[in-house]
Structure formats: structure tokens, C-alpha cells
Design an enzyme around this catalytic site. Structure first.
Site: not given
Ligand code: UDP
Ligand code: MG
Length: 140
Positions: A11, A51, A59, A87, A93, A104, A114, A117, A128
Site C-alpha cells: 500500500k 474495495y 472508513f 495472511r 488488520t 503489519r 497498514n 492487502h 482481485e
Molecule cells: N480499514 C480501516 N479501518 C478499519 C478496518 C479496516 O481503515 O476499521 C482498512 C484497512 O486498510 C484494511 C482495509 O480497510 O486493510 C480492508 O479491511 P479488511 O477488514 O478487509 O482488512 P484486511 O483484510 O486488509 O486485513
Molecule cells: Mg480484507
């Protein structure tokens, strides 16, 4: 578990701090092979399509702004159980919850910024990957 492919993004917070190589090293150390990779700068609209699953979340707007704020590195990672392996390398996250040694935990700046992705399931990985790469660009 069979060989699988997953979609990954380094990112804008991470490209801004010149962390592409350090993050790629973690993927490769975990047995993931980078079979496609390109550095691009998304528009906010393109980030919004990527997204779209989060469109109703509070958010979403900030997330799309962030993803369009600088270059990203889009990647396809291949390996044994690649979705779960990636992952695990990424960590939780929210970096405050991420296990030591994960991308992370080491590099993320906040729950939003973070650093990476990673796809969460085979179906989302396929969608994707197809959004960013043609079949000819996937070189195993
Ligand atoms: N995100 C955020 N605030 C939150 C949760 C998620 O800004 O409370 C952002 C963060 O960049 C995250 C992305 O939205 O990576 C997608 O969220 P997801 O729950 O899919 O998390 P990921 O799969 O990336 O761990
Ligand atoms: Mg996700």
C-alpha cells in the site's frame, strides 16, 4: 493443501517509505513466489471498485483516498496454501493486534495505513487478480 495464488498489494504508506523490498523478502522467506508484480498509481475511483465490498463501512471514503494517495505495488503470490500463508505473513488488520515479525507489526502505521492487502478467500483472490492482471502477465 495445493499450490494456490493470492492477490497482494503493497500500500501507499509502505511504498512511500521504500519498503517494497523488505516486504517482498518476508513473502519469499515464507515460501511465496511473486509470479506477477507492477507498480501503479490508482485513481480514487479505481480504488473504490477494488474495495467495493467495504462501500457501506464508515472508513470506505478515507480508505479509497489513502489507496489513491501514492503508488502501490500490485502482486500475485503463489505457493502452498498461499491465501492463508500470506495472511499469516501480513498479520492482523490492526497493527496493535499483529503478531511479532509480521509485516503489519513491523511496518504498519495504523489500522488504515497498514502497509499490505491480501485476499481473504479463493473467490476474492480470483476476482482481485483479474482486476489487475491479464493471464499473460502471470509468470510462475
Ligand atoms: N480499514 C480501516 N479501518 C478499519 C478496518 C479496516 O481503515 O476499521 C482498512 C484497512 O486498510 C484494511 C482495509 O480497510 O486493510 C480492508 O479491511 P479488511 O477488514 O478487509 O482488512 P484486511 O483484510 O486488509 O486485513
Ligand atoms: Mg480484507
Amino acid at each position: 493443501m495445493a499450490i494456490q495464488r493470492t492477490f497482494s498489494i503493497i500500500k501507499p504508506d509502505a511504498t512511500a517509505r521504500n519498503l517494497t523490498g523488505k516486504i517482498n523478502a518476508k513473502f519469499e522467506e515464507a515460501g511465496l513466489r511473486i509470479v506477477a508484480q507492477k507498480r501503479i498509481h490508482l485513481t480514487k475511483a479505481q480504488a473504490g471498485v477494488f474495495y467495493a465490498v467495504h462501500a457501506e463501512r464508515p472508513f470506505y471514503d478515507e480508505l479509497c483516498e489513502f489507496m489513491a494517495s501514492g503508488p502501490i505495488v500490485a502482486q500475485v503470490l503463489e505457493g502452498e496454501d498461499a491465501i492463508a500463508t500470506n495472511r499469516a505473513v501480513m498479520g492482523a488488520t490492526n497493527p496493535a493486534d499483529a503478531a511479532p515479525g509480521t509485516v503489519r507489526a513491523e511496518f504498519a502505521q495504523s489500522v488504515g495505513e497498514n502497509s499490505v492487502h491480501g485476499s481473504d478467500a479463493p473467490e476474492t483472490a480470483a476476482v482481485e487478480i483479474a482486476y489487475f492482471f491479464s493471464g499473460l502477465e502471470l509468470v510462475g
